[in-house]
Write an enzyme that holds these catalytic residues in place. Structure first.
Site, PDB file in Angstrom:
ATOM      1  N   ASN A   1      44.304  16.627  86.062  1.00 38.56           N
ATOM      2  CA  ASN A   1      43.759  16.073  84.816  1.00 38.56           C
ATOM      3  C   ASN A   1      42.909  14.845  85.136  1.00 38.56           C
ATOM      4  O   ASN A   1      42.950  13.832  84.435  1.00 38.56           O
ATOM      5  CB  ASN A   1      44.914  15.707  83.864  1.00 38.56           C
ATOM      6  CG  ASN A   1      44.418  15.326  82.478  1.00 38.56           C
ATOM      7  OD1 ASN A   1      43.384  15.817  82.015  1.00 38.56           O
ATOM      8  ND2 ASN A   1      45.122  14.418  81.817  1.00 38.56           N
TER       9      ASN A   1
ATOM     10  N   LYS B   1      51.489  14.254  81.195  1.00 43.41           N
ATOM     11  CA  LYS B   1      51.735  13.206  80.192  1.00 43.41           C
ATOM     12  C   LYS B   1      51.477  13.595  78.737  1.00 43.41           C
ATOM     13  O   LYS B   1      51.394  12.722  77.871  1.00 43.41           O
ATOM     14  CB  LYS B   1      50.927  11.967  80.534  1.00 43.41           C
ATOM     15  CG  LYS B   1      49.425  12.204  80.562  1.00 43.41           C
ATOM     16  CD  LYS B   1      48.660  10.990  80.158  1.00 43.41           C
ATOM     17  CE  LYS B   1      47.354  11.369  79.504  1.00 43.41           C
ATOM     18  NZ  LYS B   1      46.708  10.388  78.730  1.00 43.41           N
TER      19      LYS B   1
ATOM     20  N   SER C   1      57.303   4.734  80.567  1.00 45.61           N
ATOM     21  CA  SER C   1      56.697   4.873  79.236  1.00 45.61           C
ATOM     22  C   SER C   1      57.606   4.344  78.143  1.00 45.61           C
ATOM     23  O   SER C   1      58.832   4.514  78.184  1.00 45.61           O
ATOM     24  CB  SER C   1      56.425   6.360  78.996  1.00 45.61           C
ATOM     25  OG  SER C   1      56.110   6.579  77.645  1.00 45.61           O
TER      26      SER C   1
ATOM     27  N   TYR D   1      58.678  15.167  77.888  1.00 39.83           N
ATOM     28  CA  TYR D   1      57.872  14.189  78.633  1.00 39.83           C
ATOM     29  C   TYR D   1      58.646  12.873  78.765  1.00 39.83           C
ATOM     30  O   TYR D   1      58.821  12.337  79.864  1.00 39.83           O
ATOM     31  CB  TYR D   1      56.530  13.950  77.920  1.00 39.83           C
ATOM     32  CG  TYR D   1      55.869  12.658  78.324  1.00 39.83           C
ATOM     33  CD1 TYR D   1      55.302  12.504  79.589  1.00 39.83           C
ATOM     34  CD2 TYR D   1      55.855  11.554  77.459  1.00 39.83           C
ATOM     35  CE1 TYR D   1      54.724  11.302  79.974  1.00 39.83           C
ATOM     36  CE2 TYR D   1      55.291  10.353  77.835  1.00 39.83           C
ATOM     37  CZ  TYR D   1      54.723  10.223  79.088  1.00 39.83           C
ATOM     38  OH  TYR D   1      54.168   9.026  79.464  1.00 39.83           O
TER      39      TYR D   1
ATOM     40  N   LYS E   1      60.556  10.929  82.145  1.00 41.56           N
ATOM     41  CA  LYS E   1      60.368   9.544  82.608  1.00 41.56           C
ATOM     42  C   LYS E   1      61.712   8.815  82.676  1.00 41.56           C
ATOM     43  O   LYS E   1      61.964   8.030  83.587  1.00 41.56           O
ATOM     44  CB  LYS E   1      59.406   8.799  81.669  1.00 41.56           C
ATOM     45  CG  LYS E   1      57.974   9.307  81.731  1.00 41.56           C
ATOM     46  CD  LYS E   1      57.305   8.882  83.030  1.00 41.56           C
ATOM     47  CE  LYS E   1      55.884   9.375  83.146  1.00 41.56           C
ATOM     48  NZ  LYS E   1      55.225   8.989  84.402  1.00 41.56           N
TER      49      LYS E   1
ATOM     50  N   TYR F   1      54.879   1.398  79.807  1.00 42.82           N
ATOM     51  CA  TYR F   1      53.648   1.097  79.071  1.00 42.82           C
ATOM     52  C   TYR F   1      53.805   1.504  77.623  1.00 42.82           C
ATOM     53  O   TYR F   1      54.392   2.540  77.321  1.00 42.82           O
ATOM     54  CB  TYR F   1      52.433   1.893  79.551  1.00 42.82           C
ATOM     55  CG  TYR F   1      52.297   2.089  81.017  1.00 42.82           C
ATOM     56  CD1 TYR F   1      52.623   1.084  81.910  1.00 42.82           C
ATOM     57  CD2 TYR F   1      51.805   3.291  81.500  1.00 42.82           C
ATOM     58  CE1 TYR F   1      52.466   1.300  83.266  1.00 42.82           C
ATOM     59  CE2 TYR F   1      51.648   3.499  82.850  1.00 42.82           C
ATOM     60  CZ  TYR F   1      51.986   2.500  83.726  1.00 42.82           C
ATOM     61  OH  TYR F   1      51.834   2.723  85.060  1.00 42.82           O
ATOM     62  N   PHE F   2      53.116   0.765  76.767  1.00 45.78           N
ATOM     63  CA  PHE F   2      53.001   1.210  75.382  1.00 45.78           C
ATOM     64  C   PHE F   2      51.778   2.135  75.330  1.00 45.78           C
ATOM     65  O   PHE F   2      51.723   3.084  76.080  1.00 45.78           O
ATOM     66  CB  PHE F   2      53.098  -0.007  74.452  1.00 45.78           C
ATOM     67  CG  PHE F   2      54.570  -0.368  74.292  1.00 45.78           C
ATOM     68  CD1 PHE F   2      55.306  -0.842  75.395  1.00 45.78           C
ATOM     69  CD2 PHE F   2      55.258  -0.112  73.128  1.00 45.78           C
ATOM     70  CE1 PHE F   2      56.680  -1.069  75.306  1.00 45.78           C
ATOM     71  CE2 PHE F   2      56.639  -0.344  73.024  1.00 45.78           C
ATOM     72  CZ  PHE F   2      57.341  -0.819  74.108  1.00 45.78           C
TER      73      PHE F   2
ATOM     74  N   ASN G   1      45.361  12.542  72.689  1.00 44.45           N
ATOM     75  CA  ASN G   1      45.614  11.164  72.271  1.00 44.45           C
ATOM     76  C   ASN G   1      44.545  10.668  71.307  1.00 44.45           C
ATOM     77  O   ASN G   1      43.409  11.149  71.307  1.00 44.45           O
ATOM     78  CB  ASN G   1      45.694  10.249  73.500  1.00 44.45           C
ATOM     79  CG  ASN G   1      46.837  10.653  74.423  1.00 44.45           C
ATOM     80  OD1 ASN G   1      46.606  11.058  75.550  1.00 44.45           O
ATOM     81  ND2 ASN G   1      48.053  10.574  73.947  1.00 44.45           N
ATOM     82  N   LEU G   2      44.947   9.699  70.504  1.00 42.77           N
ATOM     83  CA  LEU G   2      44.086   9.270  69.401  1.00 42.77           C
ATOM     84  C   LEU G   2      42.761   8.647  69.869  1.00 42.77           C
ATOM     85  O   LEU G   2      41.690   9.022  69.373  1.00 42.77           O
ATOM     86  CB  LEU G   2      44.871   8.269  68.533  1.00 42.77           C
ATOM     87  CG  LEU G   2      44.144   7.741  67.307  1.00 42.77           C
ATOM     88  CD1 LEU G   2      43.717   8.869  66.371  1.00 42.77           C
ATOM     89  CD2 LEU G   2      45.024   6.742  66.549  1.00 42.77           C
TER      90      LEU G   2
ATOM     91  N   PRO H   1      54.812  17.138  65.463  1.00 38.04           N
ATOM     92  CA  PRO H   1      56.195  17.181  65.939  1.00 38.04           C
ATOM     93  C   PRO H   1      56.403  16.239  67.123  1.00 38.04           C
ATOM     94  O   PRO H   1      55.549  16.159  68.006  1.00 38.04           O
ATOM     95  CB  PRO H   1      56.394  18.641  66.381  1.00 38.04           C
ATOM     96  CG  PRO H   1      55.332  19.403  65.693  1.00 38.04           C
ATOM     97  CD  PRO H   1      54.169  18.462  65.493  1.00 38.04           C
TER      98      PRO H   1
HETATM   99  C1  UD1 Z   1      52.488   9.332  73.661  1.00 37.81           C
HETATM  100  C2  UD1 Z   1      53.745   8.753  74.223  1.00 37.81           C
HETATM  101  C3  UD1 Z   1      53.377   7.675  75.187  1.00 37.81           C
HETATM  102  C4  UD1 Z   1      52.500   8.244  76.270  1.00 37.81           C
HETATM  103  C5  UD1 Z   1      51.276   8.852  75.651  1.00 37.81           C
HETATM  104  C6  UD1 Z   1      50.486   9.516  76.755  1.00 37.81           C
HETATM  105  C7  UD1 Z   1      55.532   8.910  72.553  1.00 37.81           C
HETATM  106  C8  UD1 Z   1      56.201   8.235  71.427  1.00 37.81           C
HETATM  107  N1  UD1 Z   1      54.521   8.195  73.120  1.00 37.81           N
HETATM  108  O1  UD1 Z   1      51.889   8.310  72.901  1.00 37.81           O
HETATM  109  O2  UD1 Z   1      54.518   7.142  75.779  1.00 37.81           O
HETATM  110  O3  UD1 Z   1      52.138   7.250  77.176  1.00 37.81           O
HETATM  111  O4  UD1 Z   1      51.651   9.812  74.679  1.00 37.81           O
HETATM  112  O5  UD1 Z   1      49.963  10.717  76.402  1.00 37.81           O
HETATM  113  O6  UD1 Z   1      55.890   9.973  72.928  1.00 37.81           O
HETATM  114  N2  UD1 Z   1      47.261  10.755  66.283  1.00 37.81           N
HETATM  115  C9  UD1 Z   1      46.554  11.238  65.207  1.00 37.81           C
HETATM  116  N3  UD1 Z   1      45.533  12.109  65.448  1.00 37.81           N
HETATM  117  C10 UD1 Z   1      45.191  12.527  66.710  1.00 37.81           C
HETATM  118  C11 UD1 Z   1      45.934  12.012  67.802  1.00 37.81           C
HETATM  119  C12 UD1 Z   1      46.964  11.145  67.548  1.00 37.81           C
HETATM  120  O7  UD1 Z   1      46.827  10.883  64.069  1.00 37.81           O
HETATM  121  O8  UD1 Z   1      44.276  13.326  66.848  1.00 37.81           O
HETATM  122  C13 UD1 Z   1      48.331   9.790  66.042  1.00 37.81           C
HETATM  123  C14 UD1 Z   1      49.672  10.240  66.568  1.00 37.81           C
HETATM  124  O9  UD1 Z   1      50.367  10.975  65.605  1.00 37.81           O
HETATM  125  C15 UD1 Z   1      50.325   8.881  66.874  1.00 37.81           C
HETATM  126  C16 UD1 Z   1      49.156   7.959  67.216  1.00 37.81           C
HETATM  127  O10 UD1 Z   1      47.994   8.602  66.723  1.00 37.81           O
HETATM  128  O11 UD1 Z   1      50.941   8.395  65.715  1.00 37.81           O
HETATM  129  C17 UD1 Z   1      48.991   7.749  68.693  1.00 37.81           C
HETATM  130  O12 UD1 Z   1      49.023   9.028  69.318  1.00 37.81           O
HETATM  131  P1  UD1 Z   1      48.701   9.219  70.855  1.00 37.81           P
HETATM  132  O13 UD1 Z   1      47.435   8.517  71.193  1.00 37.81           O
HETATM  133  O14 UD1 Z   1      48.787  10.684  71.142  1.00 37.81           O
HETATM  134  O15 UD1 Z   1      49.860   8.448  71.604  1.00 37.81           O
HETATM  135  P2  UD1 Z   1      51.449   8.539  71.404  1.00 37.81           P
HETATM  136  O16 UD1 Z   1      51.880   9.849  70.930  1.00 37.81           O
HETATM  137  O17 UD1 Z   1      51.856   7.326  70.650  1.00 37.81           O
END
Ligand code: UD1
Length: 341
Positions: A39, A88, A128, A152, A156, A180-181, A202-203, A296
């Site tokens: 990746n 991850k 994590s 996942y 960790k 990490y956060f 990820n967002l 989920p």
């Molecule tokens: C997760 C893990 C974190 C890890 C990271 C790496 C958990 C709680 N956290 O972070 O430890 O380092 O993945 O991949 O498991 N969201 C949307 N729309 C999107 C994408 C995300 O609304 O298209 C929201 C998610 O629902 C979440 C927030 O944005 O509430 C952050 O999401 P994301 O960036 O995927 O990170 P985490 O899930 O917090």
């Protein structure tokens, strides 16, 4: 550990790995990378070399290949290891848990065995905040109970316990697990950033791809959480602050032996909608978004209490959400299709 020491970085071509390699080179360390590019792109390491103006050795090796890892340790005077290489994606881990345990737990066990064979006693582990799961109390300090909610996060957590056992068996071993956060942002040069191989999970990379026009609109996963605006709250941390945390951790590996666990976060909670708005302000156009069902495995809120690392090492973050968005947007603009462009 002194400048000039050789640091082996597994997963060094990845998002956090590449920024950390650059920080290490800038501080005078020799860097050897092991990465199978599952990746990540080798181009990230080219950029690291260019930005640092110094060489870096890289091997295309899978963490679970003990013989190949052995060859890397035989070829370099490794003094410490930073172990990033892992799978991850939370959602993917629910669909294919065994692959997560194989790579994340199996890879860590193999690495520790090879380290032992070569007398390498120092390691920093990429852990994590997801280990905390559904938080009972916020902000989360390191003594908060581990309640992982997906494979996942569990992988960790298992790695942390595995390293604790290894430290009991070998009293010379010094391991720092950094929890990490949510790492986001990019190097200010715009040369290094996050470049997921498929549609981002990820967002932040999702927002950046909507802003550049590669994706239509942001899907907000859930607006009915018990948070101020109903969307999930996270503690986003700039990847350059995080990389600096690793560089500092290297210096502190010799302070004591055994396993130390430290949070790396900012202590500031930001909701999904707040991040969507902040990114829109930076790129000059509000980002189209729609509210959808919860994802989920998500938890409502995760915010760090990072006072332990601040007290121990004087480490604190210096970059806020506006800087994180500005830097991520610069990387996206300069690399519209990531490292492939
Ligand atoms: C997760 C893990 C974190 C890890 C990271 C790496 C958990 C709680 N956290 O972070 O430890 O380092 O993945 O991949 O498991 N969201 C949307 N729309 C999107 C994408 C995300 O609304 O298209 C929201 C998610 O629902 C979440 C927030 O944005 O509430 C952050 O999401 P994301 O960036 O995927 O990170 P985490 O899930 O917090």
């Amino acid at each position: 550990m002194t400048n000039g020491s050789t640091i082996l970085v597994t997963g060094g071509a990845g998002f956090i790995g590449s920024h950390t390699c650059l920080a290490l080179l800038d501080y005078g360390y020799e860097v050897v990378v092991v990465d199978n590019h599952d990746n990540s792109s080798p181009m990230a390491l080219e950029r690291v070399r260019k930005l640092a103006g110094r060489p870096l050795t890289a091997y295309d090796v899978d963490m679970r290949n003990r013989d190949a890892l052995d060859g890397v340790f035989a070829a370099h005077p490794v003094e410490a290891v930073i172990h990033f290489a892992a799978r991850k994606a939370v959602g993917e881990s629910m669909r294919m848990p065994l692959a997560y345990y194989d790579t994340n737990v199996g890879g860590t066990a193999t690495l520790l065995r090879v380290m032992a064979a070569y007398g390498v006693q120092k390691m920093i582990f990429s852990s994590s905040c997801s280990i905390y799961g559904n938080a009972l109390r916020l902000p989360l300090d390191e003594d908060s109970p581990a309640r992982p909610t997906n494979p996942y996060a569990r992988s960790k957590w298992i790695c942390e316990q595995l390293m604790a056992d290894a430290c009991v068996a070998n009293p010379k071993l010094s391991v720092i697990a950094l929890r990490y956060f949510n790492p986001i942002g990019a190097h200010p040069s715009g040369e290094l950033g996050e470049d997921p191989k498929s549609v981002p999970n990820n967002l932040m990379p999702y927002l950046a791809q909507v802003a550049i026009g590669r994706l239509d609109k942001v899907t907000v996963f859930g607006a009915d959480y018990p948070t101020p605006d109903g969307t999930c709250v996270r503690d986003y941390i700039h990847v350059v602050d995080l990389a600096d945390g690793h560089r500092l951790a290297i210096e502190h590996l010799t302070d004591e032996t055994g396993l130390r666990v430290l949070n790396l976060g900012t202590g500031v909670g930001v909701s999904v909608l707040e991040l969507v708005t902040a990114f829109g302000e930076v790129c000059g156009t509000p980002l189209p978004h729609r509210i959808a069902a919860r994802r989920p495995g998500d938890v409502p809120e995760l915010v760090a209490d990072s006072r332990r690392v601040e007290r121990a090492w004087g480490w604190r973050t210096t970059r806020d959400i506006a800087v994180m968005c500005t830097d991520a947007w610069r990387f996206q603009q300069l690399n519209p299709t990531g490292y492939g462009s």
